[in-house]
Scaffold this motif. Structure first.
Motif, PDB file in Angstrom:
ATOM      1  N   LEU A  63       0.824  -1.209   0.000  1.00 28.40           N
ATOM      2  CA  LEU A  63       0.000   0.000   0.000  1.00 28.40           C
ATOM      3  C   LEU A  63       0.860   1.262   0.000  1.00 28.40           C
ATOM      4  O   LEU A  63       0.515   2.245  -0.661  1.00 28.40           O
ATOM      5  N   LEU A  64       1.971   1.229   0.717  1.00 26.52           N
ATOM      6  CA  LEU A  64       2.871   2.381   0.708  1.00 26.52           C
ATOM      7  C   LEU A  64       3.461   2.616  -0.678  1.00 26.52           C
ATOM      8  O   LEU A  64       3.565   3.754  -1.139  1.00 26.52           O
ATOM      9  N   PHE A  65       3.847   1.534  -1.355  1.00 26.45           N
ATOM     10  CA  PHE A  65       4.385   1.681  -2.719  1.00 26.45           C
ATOM     11  C   PHE A  65       3.318   2.192  -3.671  1.00 26.45           C
ATOM     12  O   PHE A  65       3.595   3.024  -4.534  1.00 26.45           O
ATOM     13  N   MET A  66       2.093   1.695  -3.541  1.00 22.22           N
ATOM     14  CA  MET A  66       1.014   2.166  -4.415  1.00 22.22           C
ATOM     15  C   MET A  66       0.695   3.630  -4.132  1.00 22.22           C
ATOM     16  O   MET A  66       0.406   4.397  -5.054  1.00 22.22           O
ATOM     17  N   LEU A  67       0.763   4.040  -2.876  1.00 21.27           N
ATOM     18  CA  LEU A  67       0.536   5.437  -2.528  1.00 21.27           C
ATOM     19  C   LEU A  67       1.623   6.324  -3.116  1.00 21.27           C
ATOM     20  O   LEU A  67       1.349   7.413  -3.629  1.00 21.27           O
ATOM     21  N   ALA A  68       2.862   5.855  -3.081  1.00 18.69           N
ATOM     22  CA  ALA A  68       3.966   6.638  -3.639  1.00 18.69           C
ATOM     23  C   ALA A  68       3.898   6.703  -5.157  1.00 18.69           C
ATOM     24  O   ALA A  68       4.383   7.671  -5.765  1.00 18.69           O
ATOM     25  N   ALA A  69       3.292   5.715  -5.805  1.00 20.60           N
ATOM     26  CA  ALA A  69       3.267   5.660  -7.264  1.00 20.60           C
ATOM     27  C   ALA A  69       2.069   6.368  -7.878  1.00 20.60           C
ATOM     28  O   ALA A  69       2.025   6.539  -9.094  1.00 20.60           O
ATOM     29  N   ARG A  70       1.121   6.803  -7.057  1.00 23.04           N
ATOM     30  CA  ARG A  70      -0.068   7.428  -7.643  1.00 23.04           C
ATOM     31  C   ARG A  70       0.290   8.769  -8.260  1.00 23.04           C
ATOM     32  O   ARG A  70       1.207   9.457  -7.799  1.00 23.04           O
ATOM     33  N   PRO A  71      -0.440   9.153  -9.301  1.00 25.54           N
ATOM     34  CA  PRO A  71      -0.127  10.424  -9.953  1.00 25.54           C
ATOM     35  C   PRO A  71      -0.549  11.591  -9.066  1.00 25.54           C
ATOM     36  O   PRO A  71      -1.557  11.535  -8.366  1.00 25.54           O
ATOM     37  N   SER A  72       0.231  12.643  -9.120  1.00 22.54           N
ATOM     38  CA  SER A  72      -0.109  13.824  -8.332  1.00 22.54           C
ATOM     39  C   SER A  72      -1.086  14.680  -9.121  1.00 22.54           C
ATOM     40  O   SER A  72      -1.092  14.679 -10.348  1.00 22.54           O
ATOM     41  N   HIS A  73      -1.898  15.422  -8.403  1.00 19.95           N
ATOM     42  CA  HIS A  73      -2.871  16.294  -9.056  1.00 19.95           C
ATOM     43  C   HIS A  73      -2.404  17.739  -9.047  1.00 19.95           C
ATOM     44  O   HIS A  73      -3.175  18.651  -9.247  1.00 19.95           O
ATOM     45  N   LYS A  74      -1.114  17.933  -8.819  1.00 23.23           N
ATOM     46  CA  LYS A  74      -0.547  19.268  -8.818  1.00 23.23           C
ATOM     47  C   LYS A  74      -0.261  19.688 -10.259  1.00 23.23           C
ATOM     48  O   LYS A  74       0.120  18.865 -11.086  1.00 23.23           O
ATOM     49  N   PRO A  75      -0.408  20.970 -10.564  1.00 18.75           N
ATOM     50  CA  PRO A  75      -0.042  21.416 -11.917  1.00 18.75           C
ATOM     51  C   PRO A  75       1.463  21.311 -12.124  1.00 18.75           C
ATOM     52  O   PRO A  75       2.238  21.357 -11.175  1.00 18.75           O
ATOM     53  N   ASP A  76       1.849  21.161 -13.372  1.00 20.24           N
ATOM     54  CA  ASP A  76       3.259  20.995 -13.706  1.00 20.24           C
ATOM     55  C   ASP A  76       4.052  22.295 -13.610  1.00 20.24           C
ATOM     56  O   ASP A  76       5.257  22.267 -13.479  1.00 20.24           O
ATOM     57  N   THR A  77       3.374  23.445 -13.697  1.00 20.98           N
ATOM     58  CA  THR A  77       4.100  24.710 -13.656  1.00 20.98           C
ATOM     59  C   THR A  77       4.413  25.076 -12.211  1.00 20.98           C
ATOM     60  O   THR A  77       3.610  24.847 -11.320  1.00 20.98           O
ATOM     61  N   PRO A  78       5.565  25.659 -11.972  1.00 24.80           N
ATOM     62  CA  PRO A  78       5.899  26.087 -10.613  1.00 24.80           C
ATOM     63  C   PRO A  78       4.969  27.193 -10.131  1.00 24.80           C
ATOM     64  O   PRO A  78       4.346  27.891 -10.925  1.00 24.80           O
TER      65      PRO A  78
END
Length: 110
Positions: A63-78
Motif C-alpha cells: 500500500l505504501l508503494f502504491m501510494l507513492a506511485a499514484r499520480p499527483s494532481h498538482k499542476p506541472d508549472t511552478p
C-alpha cells in the motif's frame, strides 16, 4: 553510422540483461528473507499469528508503494510561474495606460 547504432543496441541489450538478472536475484532474495522471517515468527508465535504478521507487513508495504506511485494532481508549472501569469494582465493594462497617457501628453504639447 551503423557501427554506432550497433554499439548502442549492444549496450542496451547488456543493460537489459543485467537488469533482468538483478531483478530475478532480488526477488529470490526477498523470497528467502520472507521465508526466514516466517520461520522466526513461527518459533515465537503460533502459525496463524505468524502468517497474519507477514501478510500485514506485505500488505502495508504494498500500500505504501502504491501510494507513492499514484499520480499527483498538482499542476506541472511552478507556483512562481503561475503567480507571474496571474500578475501579467494588470501589468499589461498599466503599460497600455502609460502609453496612452504618454501619447496624449505628446499631442497636447505641440
Amino acid at each position: 553510422m551503423f557501427a554506432r547504432l550497433r554499439h548502442q543496441i549492444k549496450k542496451a541489450a547488456q543493460r537489459f540483461a543485467l537488469g533482468g538478472i538483478g531483478a530475478v536475484l532480488a526477488l529470490s532474495g526477498i523470497g528467502f528473507l520472507s521465508a526466514s522471517a516466517l520461520l522466526l515468527l513461527l518459533t515465537l508465535t503460533d502459525p496463524i499469528t505468524a502468517c497474519a504478521i507477514m501478510g500485514g507487513a506485505f500488505l502495508g508495504t504494498g500500500l505504501l508503494f502504491m501510494l507513492a506511485a499514484r499520480p499527483s494532481h498538482k499542476p506541472d508549472t511552478p507556483k512562481h510561474a503561475q503567480e507571474s501569469q496571474e500578475a501579467m494582465p494588470p501589468v499589461a493594462a498599466a503599460f497600455m495606460q502609460g502609453m496612452a497617457q504618454g501619447m496624449a501628453a505628446g499631442r497636447v504639447r505641440h
